[in-house]
Design a protein around this motif. Structure first.
Motif, PDB file in Angstrom:
ATOM      1  N   VAL A  70     -19.734  -0.541  11.659  1.00 11.11           N
ATOM      2  CA  VAL A  70     -21.178  -0.761  11.584  1.00 11.11           C
ATOM      3  C   VAL A  70     -21.627  -0.675  10.133  1.00 11.11           C
ATOM      4  O   VAL A  70     -21.306   0.295   9.435  1.00 11.11           O
ATOM      5  N   LEU A  71     -22.361  -1.677   9.699  1.00  7.97           N
ATOM      6  CA  LEU A  71     -23.021  -1.632   8.402  1.00  7.97           C
ATOM      7  C   LEU A  71     -24.457  -1.178   8.603  1.00  7.97           C
ATOM      8  O   LEU A  71     -25.167  -1.713   9.463  1.00  7.97           O
ATOM      9  N   ILE A  72     -24.899  -0.188   7.826  1.00  4.76           N
ATOM     10  CA  ILE A  72     -26.307   0.224   7.823  1.00  4.76           C
ATOM     11  C   ILE A  72     -26.856  -0.039   6.432  1.00  4.76           C
ATOM     12  O   ILE A  72     -26.420   0.565   5.452  1.00  4.76           O
ATOM     13  N   LEU A  73     -27.811  -0.947   6.340  1.00  5.97           N
ATOM     14  CA  LEU A  73     -28.479  -1.252   5.074  1.00  5.97           C
ATOM     15  C   LEU A  73     -29.879  -0.671   5.125  1.00  5.97           C
ATOM     16  O   LEU A  73     -30.644  -0.966   6.051  1.00  5.97           O
ATOM     17  N   HIS A  74     -30.222   0.140   4.142  1.00  9.72           N
ATOM     18  CA  HIS A  74     -31.548   0.757   4.114  1.00  9.72           C
ATOM     19  C   HIS A  74     -32.270   0.394   2.827  1.00  9.72           C
ATOM     20  O   HIS A  74     -31.647   0.164   1.786  1.00  9.72           O
ATOM     21  N   GLY A  75     -33.590   0.363   2.918  1.00  7.76           N
ATOM     22  CA  GLY A  75     -34.371   0.065   1.723  1.00  7.76           C
ATOM     23  C   GLY A  75     -35.666  -0.651   2.056  1.00  7.76           C
ATOM     24  O   GLY A  75     -35.985  -0.896   3.232  1.00  7.76           O
ATOM     25  N   PRO A  76     -36.425  -1.043   1.032  1.00  8.23           N
ATOM     26  CA  PRO A  76     -37.715  -1.693   1.256  1.00  8.23           C
ATOM     27  C   PRO A  76     -37.598  -3.205   1.377  1.00  8.23           C
ATOM     28  O   PRO A  76     -36.611  -3.812   0.923  1.00  8.23           O
ATOM     29  N   LEU A  77     -38.591  -3.807   2.030  1.00  2.83           N
ATOM     30  CA  LEU A  77     -38.762  -5.261   2.033  1.00  2.83           C
ATOM     31  C   LEU A  77     -37.566  -5.995   2.630  1.00  2.83           C
ATOM     32  O   LEU A  77     -37.208  -7.085   2.200  1.00  2.83           O
ATOM     33  N   LEU A  78     -36.949  -5.415   3.641  1.00  6.03           N
ATOM     34  CA  LEU A  78     -35.744  -6.008   4.224  1.00  6.03           C
ATOM     35  C   LEU A  78     -36.054  -7.064   5.279  1.00  6.03           C
ATOM     36  O   LEU A  78     -35.216  -7.935   5.548  1.00  6.03           O
ATOM     37  N   LEU A  79     -37.229  -6.996   5.879  1.00  9.92           N
ATOM     38  CA  LEU A  79     -37.561  -7.931   6.949  1.00  9.92           C
ATOM     39  C   LEU A  79     -38.183  -9.197   6.363  1.00  9.92           C
ATOM     40  O   LEU A  79     -38.640  -9.216   5.230  1.00  9.92           O
ATOM     41  N   GLY A  80     -38.173 -10.261   7.143  1.00 11.68           N
ATOM     42  CA  GLY A  80     -38.720 -11.521   6.673  1.00 11.68           C
ATOM     43  C   GLY A  80     -37.811 -12.271   5.729  1.00 11.68           C
ATOM     44  O   GLY A  80     -38.229 -13.247   5.104  1.00 11.68           O
ATOM     45  N   GLN A  81     -36.549 -11.845   5.599  1.00 12.53           N
ATOM     46  CA  GLN A  81     -35.584 -12.475   4.698  1.00 12.53           C
ATOM     47  C   GLN A  81     -34.499 -13.232   5.463  1.00 12.53           C
ATOM     48  O   GLN A  81     -33.566 -13.722   4.843  1.00 12.53           O
ATOM     49  N   TRP A  82     -34.616 -13.270   6.777  1.00  8.04           N
ATOM     50  CA  TRP A  82     -33.616 -13.906   7.628  1.00  8.04           C
ATOM     51  C   TRP A  82     -32.258 -13.188   7.568  1.00  8.04           C
ATOM     52  O   TRP A  82     -31.230 -13.770   7.900  1.00  8.04           O
ATOM     53  N   PHE A  83     -32.253 -11.928   7.110  1.00  9.93           N
ATOM     54  CA  PHE A  83     -31.017 -11.175   7.163  1.00  9.93           C
ATOM     55  C   PHE A  83     -30.604 -11.018   8.632  1.00  9.93           C
ATOM     56  O   PHE A  83     -31.418 -10.633   9.476  1.00  9.93           O
ATOM     57  N   PRO A  84     -29.335 -11.259   8.948  1.00 12.18           N
ATOM     58  CA  PRO A  84     -28.901 -11.278  10.354  1.00 12.18           C
ATOM     59  C   PRO A  84     -28.567  -9.891  10.897  1.00 12.18           C
ATOM     60  O   PRO A  84     -27.418  -9.590  11.249  1.00 12.18           O
ATOM     61  N   PHE A  85     -29.563  -9.056  11.014  1.00 14.30           N
ATOM     62  CA  PHE A  85     -29.353  -7.730  11.575  1.00 14.30           C
ATOM     63  C   PHE A  85     -29.216  -7.813  13.099  1.00 14.30           C
ATOM     64  O   PHE A  85     -29.853  -8.635  13.756  1.00 14.30           O
ATOM     65  N   ASP A  86     -28.428  -6.902  13.646  1.00 15.12           N
ATOM     66  CA  ASP A  86     -28.347  -6.760  15.100  1.00 15.12           C
ATOM     67  C   ASP A  86     -29.414  -5.806  15.621  1.00 15.12           C
ATOM     68  O   ASP A  86     -29.779  -5.878  16.804  1.00 15.12           O
ATOM     69  N   LEU A  87     -29.887  -4.917  14.758  1.00 17.60           N
ATOM     70  CA  LEU A  87     -30.957  -3.992  15.118  1.00 17.60           C
ATOM     71  C   LEU A  87     -31.720  -3.643  13.851  1.00 17.60           C
ATOM     72  O   LEU A  87     -31.110  -3.368  12.813  1.00 17.60           O
ATOM     73  N   THR A  88     -33.054  -3.670  13.934  1.00 17.73           N
ATOM     74  CA  THR A  88     -33.884  -3.305  12.785  1.00 17.73           C
ATOM     75  C   THR A  88     -34.834  -2.182  13.163  1.00 17.73           C
ATOM     76  O   THR A  88     -35.413  -2.176  14.251  1.00 17.73           O
ATOM     77  N   VAL A  89     -34.975  -1.245  12.249  1.00 21.39           N
ATOM     78  CA  VAL A  89     -35.877  -0.107  12.412  1.00 21.39           C
ATOM     79  C   VAL A  89     -36.821  -0.099  11.220  1.00 21.39           C
ATOM     80  O   VAL A  89     -36.376  -0.151  10.064  1.00 21.39           O
ATOM     81  N   HIS A  90     -38.111  -0.053  11.487  1.00 17.51           N
ATOM     82  CA  HIS A  90     -39.112   0.023  10.413  1.00 17.51           C
ATOM     83  C   HIS A  90     -39.779   1.381  10.448  1.00 17.51           C
ATOM     84  O   HIS A  90     -40.344   1.779  11.476  1.00 17.51           O
ATOM     85  N   LEU A  91     -39.687   2.109   9.333  1.00 16.56           N
ATOM     86  CA  LEU A  91     -40.411   3.374   9.184  1.00 16.56           C
ATOM     87  C   LEU A  91     -41.749   3.057   8.532  1.00 16.56           C
ATOM     88  O   LEU A  91     -41.815   2.718   7.349  1.00 16.56           O
ATOM     89  N   GLY A  92     -42.801   3.135   9.311  1.00 18.08           N
ATOM     90  CA  GLY A  92     -44.110   2.725   8.833  1.00 18.08           C
ATOM     91  C   GLY A  92     -44.960   3.883   8.341  1.00 18.08           C
ATOM     92  O   GLY A  92     -44.941   4.977   8.907  1.00 18.08           O
ATOM     93  N   LEU A  93     -45.713   3.626   7.294  1.00 16.30           N
ATOM     94  CA  LEU A  93     -46.695   4.568   6.769  1.00 16.30           C
ATOM     95  C   LEU A  93     -48.045   3.871   6.706  1.00 16.30           C
ATOM     96  O   LEU A  93     -48.120   2.695   6.316  1.00 16.30           O
ATOM     97  N   SER A  94     -49.097   4.569   7.080  1.00 13.57           N
ATOM     98  CA  SER A  94     -50.430   4.021   6.901  1.00 13.57           C
ATOM     99  C   SER A  94     -50.699   3.867   5.406  1.00 13.57           C
ATOM    100  O   SER A  94     -50.034   4.510   4.571  1.00 13.57           O
ATOM    101  N   PRO A  95     -51.656   3.023   5.011  1.00 12.37           N
ATOM    102  CA  PRO A  95     -51.941   2.880   3.575  1.00 12.37           C
ATOM    103  C   PRO A  95     -52.231   4.208   2.885  1.00 12.37           C
ATOM    104  O   PRO A  95     -51.777   4.450   1.765  1.00 12.37           O
ATOM    105  N   GLY A  96     -52.978   5.093   3.571  1.00 13.32           N
ATOM    106  CA  GLY A  96     -53.290   6.390   2.976  1.00 13.32           C
ATOM    107  C   GLY A  96     -52.055   7.249   2.804  1.00 13.32           C
ATOM    108  O   GLY A  96     -51.863   7.876   1.754  1.00 13.32           O
TER     109      GLY A  96
END
Length: 213
Positions: A138-164
């Motif tokens: 299993v490859l786990i790639l972590h970091g910002p701005l990973l979605l919307g790039q057509w990266f072929p992930f099998d599972l994606t997790v987004h850790l969200g923060l409100s603007p504040g």
């Protein structure tokens, strides 16, 4: 989106069970997981916890960070050190991620991935050796701005923060990146794009969307 409270331990176990039960649809012997978040949400921590949980389940895991695939300073700082649009568009070497991380894990690929490519402190190649993922790895790639790039992930997790929360938890010297994350929210919509969403405004009390929402 409805979220429910969860502990980091339960979250990690649930993600590990999900990944352990996944099978790549194209017959690949490897899986690719993305942990997407601004640095303030510390995606590397969840990636590390998930990697350990998968190893305990007998899986070989390679954990890599997007910040190991920055472009050289001469390219990413062409418009200055504090340009949020350059951070969004130019800082991360997405072509290198495709070439060195994703393509080797395609069906029929070599399975040999590069853990990192560029050392931003020394502004030179890391010269890290390639790592071969065995079948079931299993490859786990972590970091910002990973979605919307057509990266072929099998599972994606987004850790969200409100603007504040994002502003509060971002280090003072890095707050110039905040417009980039506002643009990411507007253009990509990571909460809609990810398979799993975790609200991490209070790091002691996460909440999540569940799996298969």
């Amino acid at each position: 989106m409805r979220l429910e409270a969860i502990t980091w331990e339960r979250l990690t176990d649930a993600l590990a069970e999900e990944v352990a039960g996944l099978t790549a649809q194209d017959g690949r012997p490897w899986l690719r997981v993305g942990i997407d978040a601004a640095p303030a949400a510390r995606p590397g921590e969840l990636a590390g916890q998930l990697a350990e949980a998968l190893r305990l389940r007998g899986r070989f895991v390679q954990k890599s960070g997007a910040y190991g695939f920055l472009r050289p300073a001469s390219l990413r700082l062409e418009y200055g050190r504090h340009d949020p649009d350059a951070y969004y568009d130019e800082w991360f070497d997405r072509q290198a991620l495709w070439r060195e991380v994703f393509n080797p894990l395609e069906a029929g690929g070599s399975g040999r991935v590069l853990p990192d490519l560029w050392d931003p402190e020394r502004d030179r190649a890391t010269r890290s050796p390639y790592v071969g993922l065995p079948p079931g790895g299993v490859l786990i790639l972590h970091g910002p701005l990973l979605l919307g790039q057509w990266f072929p992930f099998d599972l994606t997790v987004h850790l969200g923060l409100s603007p504040g929360a994002l502003e509060r938890r971002t280090e003072t010297g890095e707050r110039w990146t905040l417009p980039a994350f506002a643009r990411y929210e507007a253009e990509v919509g990571p909460r809609e794009a990810a398979d799993v969403v975790v609200r991490a405004d209070d790091p002691r009390r996460p909440a999540w969307s569940g799996i298969g929402r």
